[in-house]
Every structure is written in structure tokens, then in C-alpha cells.
Design a protein around this motif. Sequence first.
Motif, PDB file in Angstrom:
ATOM      1  N   PHE A   1     -16.190  -5.626  33.538  1.00  0.00           N
ATOM      2  CA  PHE A   1     -16.850  -4.620  34.641  1.00  0.00           C
ATOM      3  C   PHE A   1     -15.584  -3.878  35.083  1.00  0.00           C
ATOM      4  CE2 PHE A   1     -19.480  -8.531  34.512  1.00  0.00           C
ATOM      5  CZ  PHE A   1     -20.593  -7.885  34.840  1.00  0.00           C
ATOM      6  N   PRO A   2     -15.919  -2.598  35.300  1.00  0.00           N
ATOM      7  CA  PRO A   2     -14.773  -1.617  35.638  1.00  0.00           C
ATOM      8  C   PRO A   2     -14.418  -1.822  36.906  1.00  0.00           C
ATOM      9  CG  PRO A   2     -16.960  -0.598  35.409  1.00  0.00           C
ATOM     10  CD  PRO A   2     -17.222  -2.044  34.929  1.00  0.00           C
ATOM     11  N   ASN A   3     -13.061  -1.491  37.159  1.00  0.00           N
ATOM     12  CA  ASN A   3     -12.640  -1.653  38.738  1.00  0.00           C
ATOM     13  C   ASN A   3     -12.974  -2.910  39.539  1.00  0.00           C
ATOM     14  OD1 ASN A   3     -12.166   1.284  38.755  1.00  0.00           O
ATOM     15  ND2 ASN A   3     -14.249   1.831  38.780  1.00  0.00           N
ATOM     16  N   VAL A   4     -12.801  -3.968  38.830  1.00  0.00           N
ATOM     17  CA  VAL A   4     -13.108  -5.412  39.324  1.00  0.00           C
ATOM     18  C   VAL A   4     -11.921  -6.380  38.936  1.00  0.00           C
ATOM     19  CG1 VAL A   4     -14.715  -7.593  39.014  1.00  0.00           C
ATOM     20  CG2 VAL A   4     -15.578  -5.067  39.036  1.00  0.00           C
ATOM     21  N   ASP A   5     -11.641  -7.166  39.607  1.00  0.00           N
ATOM     22  CA  ASP A   5     -10.345  -8.045  39.555  1.00  0.00           C
ATOM     23  C   ASP A   5     -10.725  -9.478  39.104  1.00  0.00           C
ATOM     24  OD1 ASP A   5     -11.237  -9.335  41.637  1.00  0.00           O
ATOM     25  OD2 ASP A   5      -9.702  -8.857  43.290  1.00  0.00           O
ATOM     26  N   HIS A   6      -9.937 -10.442  39.204  1.00  0.00           N
ATOM     27  CA  HIS A   6     -10.242 -11.780  38.395  1.00  0.00           C
ATOM     28  C   HIS A   6     -11.204 -12.417  39.221  1.00  0.00           C
ATOM     29  CE1 HIS A   6      -9.246 -15.293  36.380  1.00  0.00           C
ATOM     30  NE2 HIS A   6      -9.415 -16.163  37.451  1.00  0.00           N
ATOM     31  N   GLU A   7     -11.406 -12.177  40.299  1.00  0.00           N
ATOM     32  CA  GLU A   7     -12.548 -12.752  41.524  1.00  0.00           C
ATOM     33  C   GLU A   7     -13.696 -11.873  41.372  1.00  0.00           C
ATOM     34  OE1 GLU A   7     -10.566 -12.998  45.120  1.00  0.00           O
ATOM     35  OE2 GLU A   7      -9.413 -14.785  44.511  1.00  0.00           O
ATOM     36  N   MET A   8     -13.948 -11.016  40.656  1.00  0.00           N
ATOM     37  CA  MET A   8     -15.236 -10.269  40.481  1.00  0.00           C
ATOM     38  C   MET A   8     -15.308  -9.468  41.730  1.00  0.00           C
ATOM     39  SD  MET A   8     -16.211 -10.245  37.334  1.00  0.00           S
ATOM     40  CE  MET A   8     -15.752 -11.064  35.763  1.00  0.00           C
ATOM     41  N   ARG A   9     -14.186  -9.156  42.283  1.00  0.00           N
ATOM     42  CA  ARG A   9     -14.323  -8.302  43.363  1.00  0.00           C
ATOM     43  C   ARG A   9     -14.008  -6.837  42.969  1.00  0.00           C
ATOM     44  NH1 ARG A   9     -15.093 -11.209  48.142  1.00  0.00           N
ATOM     45  NH2 ARG A   9     -14.690 -13.346  47.764  1.00  0.00           N
ATOM     46  N   LEU A  10     -14.458  -5.854  43.771  1.00  0.00           N
ATOM     47  CA  LEU A  10     -14.279  -4.446  43.471  1.00  0.00           C
ATOM     48  C   LEU A  10     -12.875  -4.088  44.029  1.00  0.00           C
ATOM     49  CD1 LEU A  10     -17.600  -2.879  44.686  1.00  0.00           C
ATOM     50  CD2 LEU A  10     -16.594  -2.828  42.227  1.00  0.00           C
TER      51      LEU A  10
ATOM     52  N   ALA B   1     -15.308  -6.469  48.414  1.00  0.00           N
ATOM     53  CA  ALA B   1     -16.494  -6.995  48.094  1.00  0.00           C
ATOM     54  C   ALA B   1     -16.992  -7.263  46.707  1.00  0.00           C
ATOM     55  CB  ALA B   1     -17.758  -5.797  48.386  1.00  0.00           C
ATOM     56  N   ILE B   2     -17.703  -8.228  46.343  1.00  0.00           N
ATOM     57  CA  ILE B   2     -17.912  -8.696  44.885  1.00  0.00           C
ATOM     58  C   ILE B   2     -18.904  -7.577  44.480  1.00  0.00           C
ATOM     59  CG2 ILE B   2     -19.501 -10.441  43.542  1.00  0.00           C
ATOM     60  CD1 ILE B   2     -18.535 -12.461  45.718  1.00  0.00           C
ATOM     61  N   ASP B   3     -18.797  -7.254  43.181  1.00  0.00           N
ATOM     62  CA  ASP B   3     -19.138  -6.228  42.480  1.00  0.00           C
ATOM     63  C   ASP B   3     -20.902  -6.700  42.333  1.00  0.00           C
ATOM     64  OD1 ASP B   3     -20.114  -4.234  40.856  1.00  0.00           O
ATOM     65  OD2 ASP B   3     -18.908  -4.878  39.061  1.00  0.00           O
ATOM     66  N   PRO B   4     -21.679  -5.673  42.867  1.00  0.00           N
ATOM     67  CA  PRO B   4     -23.135  -6.201  42.777  1.00  0.00           C
ATOM     68  C   PRO B   4     -23.531  -6.013  41.258  1.00  0.00           C
ATOM     69  CG  PRO B   4     -22.635  -3.938  43.810  1.00  0.00           C
ATOM     70  CD  PRO B   4     -21.207  -4.549  43.674  1.00  0.00           C
ATOM     71  N   GLU B   5     -22.907  -5.216  40.271  1.00  0.00           N
ATOM     72  CA  GLU B   5     -23.548  -5.264  38.957  1.00  0.00           C
ATOM     73  C   GLU B   5     -22.764  -6.567  38.461  1.00  0.00           C
ATOM     74  OE1 GLU B   5     -24.772  -3.160  37.150  1.00  0.00           O
ATOM     75  OE2 GLU B   5     -25.190  -2.177  38.933  1.00  0.00           O
ATOM     76  N   TYR B   6     -22.053  -7.407  38.783  1.00  0.00           N
ATOM     77  CA  TYR B   6     -21.597  -8.574  38.326  1.00  0.00           C
ATOM     78  C   TYR B   6     -22.919  -9.518  38.774  1.00  0.00           C
ATOM     79  CZ  TYR B   6     -19.771 -13.342  38.973  1.00  0.00           C
ATOM     80  OH  TYR B   6     -19.549 -14.943  38.941  1.00  0.00           O
ATOM     81  N   LEU B   7     -22.987  -9.528  39.878  1.00  0.00           N
ATOM     82  CA  LEU B   7     -24.303 -10.405  40.605  1.00  0.00           C
ATOM     83  C   LEU B   7     -25.657 -10.017  39.669  1.00  0.00           C
ATOM     84  CD1 LEU B   7     -23.412 -10.168  44.423  1.00  0.00           C
ATOM     85  CD2 LEU B   7     -22.909 -12.072  42.719  1.00  0.00           C
ATOM     86  N   LYS B   8     -25.979  -8.831  39.491  1.00  0.00           N
ATOM     87  CA  LYS B   8     -26.914  -8.537  38.774  1.00  0.00           C
ATOM     88  C   LYS B   8     -26.769  -9.087  37.452  1.00  0.00           C
ATOM     89  CE  LYS B   8     -29.288  -4.520  36.983  1.00  0.00           C
ATOM     90  NZ  LYS B   8     -29.526  -2.957  36.870  1.00  0.00           N
TER      91      LYS B   8
END
Length: 88
Positions: free
Chosen positions: A50-59, A67-74
Amino acid sequence: MTRFLLYERCEPALFLFGDHDQLIPLDESVAVMQRVLPEDKHRDFTIRVFPNVDHEMRLVTSEATRAIDPEYLKKMREWLSTHVLNRP
């Protein structure tokens, strides 16, 4: 992740990475998985970066929302639906 752990895992498997992860060597990890998993007949695996996301899947943005990346959740919902719950 060691080669041994990759051989011992179950299928299906989902590997998710953020391209701004400071803990996991992204390029090396993905390269090892793409090389090792097919060698051992593991076919049902998904690797997603995921682009622009850290280890915790946060943007990682200029804003301080973390915020948690909505694409990750999807992607998680879709993958779990098709691979675990067997629903499209």
C-alpha cells in the motif's frame, strides 16, 4: 521473515505491507516471498503493498490524523470474504 517460516505457513495467505514501513525491509521481504512461495508449491497467496502507509497500515500524510488506510480495510474485507468465508 526466514525462508523456514514461509515453508511452514498455511494457505491461503495474505501478506500486506506499507511502503513507508520503517520496521520491515519491504523490497527484500517481497522479493523473498515471490521467489520462495512458488518453489514450495504454495499457490494461494496474495502480496499487496500500500502506498503512503506505515507499519501499522496508517496513512503517512502531512496531516496528523494517522488514519488507517481505507484501501487496506477494503482489501482485507475482500480477501477474507473470498478466501476465508468463500463469498464473492
